[in-house]
Design a protein around this motif. Structure first.
Motif, PDB file in Angstrom:
ATOM      1  N   THR A  57       0.842  -1.189   0.000  1.00 56.85           N
ATOM      2  CA  THR A  57       0.000   0.000   0.000  1.00 56.85           C
ATOM      3  C   THR A  57       0.879   1.241   0.000  1.00 56.85           C
ATOM      4  OG1 THR A  57      -0.079   0.223   2.414  1.00 56.85           O
ATOM      5  CG2 THR A  57      -1.693  -1.259   1.394  1.00 56.85           C
ATOM      6  N   THR A  58       0.267   2.392  -0.129  1.00 58.73           N
ATOM      7  CA  THR A  58       1.006   3.657  -0.104  1.00 58.73           C
ATOM      8  C   THR A  58       1.816   3.804   1.172  1.00 58.73           C
ATOM      9  OG1 THR A  58      -0.680   4.724  -1.466  1.00 58.73           O
ATOM     10  CG2 THR A  58       0.777   6.166  -0.203  1.00 58.73           C
ATOM     11  N   ASP A  59       1.258   3.364   2.299  1.00 57.08           N
ATOM     12  CA  ASP A  59       1.938   3.520   3.581  1.00 57.08           C
ATOM     13  C   ASP A  59       3.245   2.738   3.659  1.00 57.08           C
ATOM     14  OD1 ASP A  59       0.068   5.266   4.551  1.00 57.08           O
ATOM     15  OD2 ASP A  59      -1.103   3.739   5.606  1.00 57.08           O
ATOM     16  N   ASP A  60       3.422   1.718   2.839  1.00 56.66           N
ATOM     17  CA  ASP A  60       4.684   0.977   2.817  1.00 56.66           C
ATOM     18  C   ASP A  60       5.837   1.839   2.314  1.00 56.66           C
ATOM     19  OD1 ASP A  60       3.745  -1.530   3.765  1.00 56.66           O
ATOM     20  OD2 ASP A  60       2.905  -1.959   1.788  1.00 56.66           O
ATOM     21  N   PHE A  61       5.523   2.925   1.627  1.00 48.56           N
ATOM     22  CA  PHE A  61       6.545   3.782   1.023  1.00 48.56           C
ATOM     23  C   PHE A  61       6.521   5.184   1.625  1.00 48.56           C
ATOM     24  CE2 PHE A  61       4.952   0.646  -1.971  1.00 48.56           C
ATOM     25  CZ  PHE A  61       6.114  -0.057  -2.263  1.00 48.56           C
TER      26      PHE A  61
END
Length: 220
Positions: A57-61
């Protein structure tokens, strides 16, 4: 037969040299490999298990909070907030880490090395005296006073430091060429090892009185 053996030996030596030359973070063979604490994952890369790319997901980056100053109320008057793969799983296999370094007036990030990374630092606020020492036998001291907006690079594995020579707080950001650069602070590693290094060894190596070595080992 001799020519064939020589050819095979040459290929083997070249392969060995190549593997040694790339002994730090390996190049990624995929877009990314977000680290997860899941031993059931099918892929294990660079010391970490990988999340299924389809589940990222976006939160991984994304990593928040580097705008918040860290406390510099310690003996050296500085604080390093390192964002490596252990804190930011999205860095896995990307070969990069980031650090925020806060300095109190006359605060010091003491002499240290990064065994797996070159460091490039940008000064955001304040004035720093920075430097590194080249390897034996020259041991050249490369140093400069850097100000807001200046950039300085510290080659991988060389002893380096930063010292705030101003009367106000200073701030810098550093990028490091490893997802897990690690740091070895020279004084701590030498005089604060566990178990302690034999004082006779340190006394001879640093040409110090043994009582001084004992004092330093107690201090660190």
């Amino acid at each position: 037969m001799t020519k064939l053996f020589t050819c095979l030996l040459t290929v083997a030596l070249l392969a060995l040299a190549s593997s040694l030359a790339s002994a730090h973070d390996p190049s990624s063979l995929q877009d990314f490999c977000v680290a997860v604490n899941n031993s059931n994952s099918a892929v294990f890369v660079n010391g970490k298990f990988c999340k299924d790319p389809k589940l990222t997901t976006t939160d991984d980056f994304f990593f928040p909070g580097l705008d918040v100053p860290s406390s510099t109320s310690n003996q050296v008057g500085s604080n390093v907030t390192l964002i490596d793969v252990d804190k930011f799983p999205g860095l896995n296999t990307l070969g990069i880490a980031l650090a925020r370094v806060d300095y109190a007036p006359y605060g010091l990030n003491p002499p240290h090395i990064h065994p797996r990374a070159t460091e490039i630092q940008t000064v955001i606020e304040g004035t720093l005296l920075v430097g590194f020492v080249t390897s034996n036998p020259d041991n050249r001291f490369i140093t400069k006073v850097v100000n807001k907006g200046d950039v300085f690079v510290f080659p991988m594995g060389l002893i380096h430091f930063q010292f705030n020579i101003g009367e106000t707080n200073a701030l810098a950001f550093s990028s490091l060429s490893s997802q897990n650069p690690r740091v070895i602070t020279i004084a701590n590693a030498t005089f604060g090892s566990n178990p302690p290094i034999n004082p006779d060894v340190l006394a001879k190596a640093f040409q110090l009185d043994k009582n001084v070595v004992n004092y330093l080992q107690q201090k660190f």
